[in-house]
Design a protein around this motif. Structure first.
Motif, short mmCIF file in Angstrom:
data_model
loop_
_atom_site.label_atom_id
_atom_site.label_comp_id
_atom_site.label_asym_id
_atom_site.label_seq_id
_atom_site.Cartn_x
_atom_site.Cartn_y
_atom_site.Cartn_z
N LEU A 22 0.85 -1.20 0.00
CA LEU A 22 0.00 0.00 0.00
C LEU A 22 0.88 1.24 0.00
CD1 LEU A 22 -2.65 -1.24 2.60
CD2 LEU A 22 -2.63 -1.53 0.11
N LYS A 23 0.83 1.98 -1.07
CA LYS A 23 1.80 3.05 -1.29
C LYS A 23 1.20 4.45 -1.23
CE LYS A 23 4.80 -0.16 -1.98
NZ LYS A 23 5.76 -0.48 -0.91
N GLN A 24 -0.10 4.56 -0.98
CA GLN A 24 -0.74 5.87 -0.89
C GLN A 24 -1.71 5.88 0.28
OE1 GLN A 24 -2.46 7.22 -4.61
NE2 GLN A 24 -0.88 6.18 -5.81
N PHE A 25 -1.97 7.08 0.79
CA PHE A 25 -2.89 7.22 1.92
C PHE A 25 -4.25 6.63 1.63
CE2 PHE A 25 -6.40 9.84 3.64
CZ PHE A 25 -6.29 9.49 4.97
N ASP A 26 -4.82 6.91 0.47
CA ASP A 26 -6.17 6.44 0.19
C ASP A 26 -6.22 4.91 0.07
OD1 ASP A 26 -4.84 6.34 -2.21
OD2 ASP A 26 -6.35 7.44 -3.37
N GLU A 27 -5.13 4.30 -0.36
CA GLU A 27 -5.08 2.84 -0.41
C GLU A 27 -5.09 2.26 1.01
OE1 GLU A 27 -2.54 2.41 -4.56
OE2 GLU A 27 -1.58 1.98 -2.65
N ILE A 28 -4.31 2.85 1.90
CA ILE A 28 -4.29 2.38 3.29
C ILE A 28 -5.65 2.59 3.94
CG2 ILE A 28 -3.24 2.74 5.56
CD1 ILE A 28 -0.67 3.56 4.12
N LEU A 29 -6.25 3.74 3.70
CA LEU A 29 -7.57 4.04 4.26
C LEU A 29 -8.60 3.02 3.78
CD1 LEU A 29 -9.43 6.01 5.83
CD2 LEU A 29 -9.75 7.25 3.68
N LYS A 30 -8.61 2.72 2.50
CA LYS A 30 -9.56 1.75 1.94
C LYS A 30 -9.32 0.36 2.52
CE LYS A 30 -12.61 0.26 -1.17
NZ LYS A 30 -12.54 -1.20 -1.03
N TYR A 31 -8.06 -0.03 2.58
CA TYR A 31 -7.73 -1.36 3.09
C TYR A 31 -8.17 -1.52 4.55
CZ TYR A 31 -4.98 -5.47 4.37
OH TYR A 31 -4.59 -6.71 4.82
N ILE A 32 -7.86 -0.52 5.39
CA ILE A 32 -8.21 -0.59 6.81
C ILE A 32 -9.72 -0.57 7.00
CG2 ILE A 32 -8.09 0.65 9.01
CD1 ILE A 32 -5.50 -0.76 8.27
N ASN A 33 -10.42 0.29 6.26
CA ASN A 33 -11.88 0.33 6.37
C ASN A 33 -12.52 -1.00 6.00
OD1 ASN A 33 -11.98 2.94 7.30
ND2 ASN A 33 -12.48 3.85 5.33
N ASP A 34 -11.92 -1.69 5.03
CA ASP A 34 -12.47 -2.98 4.59
C ASP A 34 -12.22 -4.11 5.58
OD1 ASP A 34 -13.44 -1.81 2.33
OD2 ASP A 34 -11.95 -2.61 0.95
N LEU A 35 -11.44 -3.85 6.63
CA LEU A 35 -11.22 -4.87 7.66
C LEU A 35 -12.44 -5.04 8.56
CD1 LEU A 35 -7.59 -4.04 8.87
CD2 LEU A 35 -8.29 -5.83 7.27
N SER A 36 -13.37 -4.10 8.51
CA SER A 36 -14.54 -4.13 9.38
C SER A 36 -15.24 -5.48 9.34
CB SER A 36 -15.52 -3.02 8.97
OG SER A 36 -16.65 -3.02 9.79
N ASN A 37 -15.50 -6.04 10.53
CA ASN A 37 -16.19 -7.33 10.70
C ASN A 37 -15.40 -8.52 10.15
OD1 ASN A 37 -18.61 -6.49 12.06
ND2 ASN A 37 -19.23 -5.54 10.14
N THR A 38 -14.09 -8.34 9.99
CA THR A 38 -13.23 -9.47 9.60
C THR A 38 -12.11 -9.68 10.62
OG1 THR A 38 -11.64 -8.15 8.31
CG2 THR A 38 -13.64 -8.90 7.17
N ILE A 39 -12.06 -8.87 11.66
CA ILE A 39 -10.94 -8.90 12.60
C ILE A 39 -11.20 -9.95 13.68
CG2 ILE A 39 -9.56 -7.53 14.21
CD1 ILE A 39 -10.61 -5.02 12.73
N PRO A 40 -10.30 -10.92 13.86
CA PRO A 40 -10.50 -11.94 14.90
C PRO A 40 -10.30 -11.34 16.28
CG PRO A 40 -8.37 -12.25 13.82
CD PRO A 40 -9.07 -11.15 13.07
N VAL A 41 -11.31 -11.42 17.13
CA VAL A 41 -11.30 -10.67 18.38
C VAL A 41 -10.32 -11.21 19.40
CG1 VAL A 41 -13.29 -11.94 19.32
CG2 VAL A 41 -12.76 -9.66 20.18
N ASP A 42 -10.32 -12.52 19.65
CA ASP A 42 -9.41 -13.06 20.66
C ASP A 42 -7.96 -12.92 20.25
OD1 ASP A 42 -10.79 -13.94 23.00
OD2 ASP A 42 -11.73 -15.52 21.83
#
Length: 518
Positions: free
Chosen positions: A419-439
């Protein structure tokens, strides 16, 4: 601050706030996977069938049409890494048959720097000689264990830290959650008896209804412009809060004010209770009032508490922790994002360097995480679980920042490599929603806290040692001042200079970082 600089800074934050809602991508920056330089080392290792598939024009057009090349490749790399990690975890968990007894170890801590900085590597060498940290998750606190903490009068008979650890390690089972939350959200004092708590709740009920009558029974207030404005804002936010959840989805009563609701003449009882609680809080805390985002924090509290009075006072206790997130000058959010920035720099300089190079050090992709404590990143049950773990204050009072660091740490390789640009990082992180393993995230967060704590201790110890050495050298030089013409003088000065180099190159521990240990 200069007025012009202050205006520019304010505009900067306003722009970032808009970016949190919409990530803008330029299609002409999207490259096909096959042509991207980061993809080339992977291609020879793909099965021939897969290689032939991605060479086809339809596949290439799909890649171009949707995510930019680097984001797509990042997700691809992450999924491969996750599959490998899951297989390793499945094997390692065979020795832990309990549903949630999971461990995490820092037996291979990451190196801080790519450069050969003397102070940094001395700290690392010291850290590597210590036994690895083990983080553990257990089953949630159950009723039997919870009631064993109290005597026959309902007073806590164990050390509070024992309760904190039990909640931190495993969260709370649903059947006792309402009682435990009332303590952690300061509805009940920890040193109260059962009778005292009953009397206190009666007094709080009377206080709540008196507060509510300040606006509910006052035609003057109801007709004021301020009240109408706040009512519209609360209505707008509440009707969009968690409407997919069963207890908010069903419209089971006529709307009390159909003129204000253009979309429907019916509403939901719990939604109306939320509106009343938020409006009462607006009058309770006149300095802060209602701010957008508070409805996200109230919704789980209301469902757990079940009644309007308990929900209000639990929300008041929650907001005592969260109110700085909603300051209109955003000073509270800026301070926390700056603390997280310092934490990343201290714990993971390569990631910090990459974020700096991609103009992403504002960490705006973490803004929502911190503002409402990961409310949009996990499902409903996991949100309640994470909140009570953070409320426990077992390790520190800012554990949510280590949770944020843990999520970034899990995805650091993908972020740095692809990820080489701010908007790419922002998009990637936002798309993690409801995929993050909690424990796994909580295990990683605890391990990172212990690593952070160790490194602070090592650095402080080394700085103290260097300071003592300099003092000893100073005394030696004073005693030898008459002989300092020749070899001895230059040797001592060289030793002092070497010590100063080590001290100067030790990582800096800001006051913001030290506050994380509280």
């Amino acid at each position: 601050m200069d007025p012009i600089q202050e205006t520019v800074k304010e505009i900067h934050w306003n722009v970032l706030e808009s970016l949190s809602k919409v990530a803008r991508f330029s299609r002409d920056t999207a490259a096909t996977i096959l042509e991207h330089p980061y993809a080339r080392p992977i291609l020879p290792h793909l099965p021939p069938v897969v290689n032939n598939l991605i060479q086809t024009e339809p596949t290439r057009s799909v890649i171009d049409e949707y995510d930019p090349g680097r984001v797509y490749l990042a997700k691809w790399a992450s999924s491969i890494n996750e599959a490998s990690r899951a297989e390793r975890l499945e094997k390692s968990d065979e020795s832990f048959p309990g549903r949630r007894r999971r461990r995490w170890s820092d037996s291979e801590p990451k190196r801080w720097e790519e450069e050969t900085e003397v102070g940094t590597f001395e700290v690392l060498n010291d850290e590597l000689t210590l036994p690895p940290v083990h983080a553990i998750r257990t089953d949630p606190l159950n009723a039997e264990k919870w009631f064993s903490f109290f005597d026959t009068e309902g007073r806590l008979k164990v050390e509070l830290n024992e309760v904190r650890e039990a909640v931190f390690r495993g969260g709370i089972e649903n059947d006792i959650r309402i009682d435990v939350w009332k303590f952690f959200l300061k509805v009940y004092p920890w040193d109260s008896s059962r009778v005292e708590r009953e009397n206190l709740l009666d007094a709080k009920a009377q206080q709540y209804w008196a507060l509510k009558r300040e606006w509910w029974d006052s035609p003057e207030v109801l007709n004021s412009d301020d009240f109408k404005e706040q009512k519209m804002r609360i209505e707008k936010d509440v009707i969009r809060t968690d409407r997919t959840m069963e207890f908010f989805a069903i419209e089971d009563m006529p709307h009390p004010d159909p003129l204000i609701s253009a979309s429907s003449k019916t509403t939901n009882k719990k939604l109306e209770a939320m509106k009343d609680i938020l409006m009462t809080y607006h009058f309770y805390n006149k300095d802060l009032g209602y701010v957008q985002g508070m409805s996200d924090l109230l919704a789980p509290v209301l469902i757990v508490m079940e009644d309007e009075v308990s929900a209000f006072w639990a929300f008041v206790g929650f907001m005592e922790r969260m109110k700085s997130n909603f300051y209109r000058d955003q000073s509270g959010m800026r301070r926390q994002l700056l603390t997280l920035e310092h934490l990343i720099k201290f714990m993971d300089p390569p990631l910090y360097k990459h974020l700096k190079n991609t103009e992403s050090l504002n960490l705006f992709f973490c803004f929502r995480w911190i503002l409402i404590w990961f409310k949009r990143e996990f499902d409903w049950e996991h949100v309640k679980y994470i909140w009570e773990v953070i409320w426990s204050d077992y390790l520190c009072t800012s554990f949510h920042l280590f949770v944020a660091l843990a999520i970034l740490d899990k995805h650091r390789m993908v972020i740095i490599e692809y990820l080489k640009q701010f908007d790419e990082i922002l998009k990637y992180i936002n798309d993690l929603s409801n995929t993050i393993p909690v424990d796994e995230t909580l295990l990683r967060a605890e391990t990172l806290f212990h690593q952070f704590q160790r490194r602070v201790e090592i650095i402080d110890r080394k700085r103290s040692s260097v300071h003592q050495d300099n003092q000893n050298l100073g005394g030696t030089l004073r005693r030898r001042v008459s002989e300092s013409v020749a070899r001895n003088s230059s040797t001592d000065e060289g030793s002092s200079s070497d010590a100063a180099v080590v001290s100067d190159r030790l990582p800096v521990i800001s006051e913001l970082l030290r506050d994380l240990l509280v």
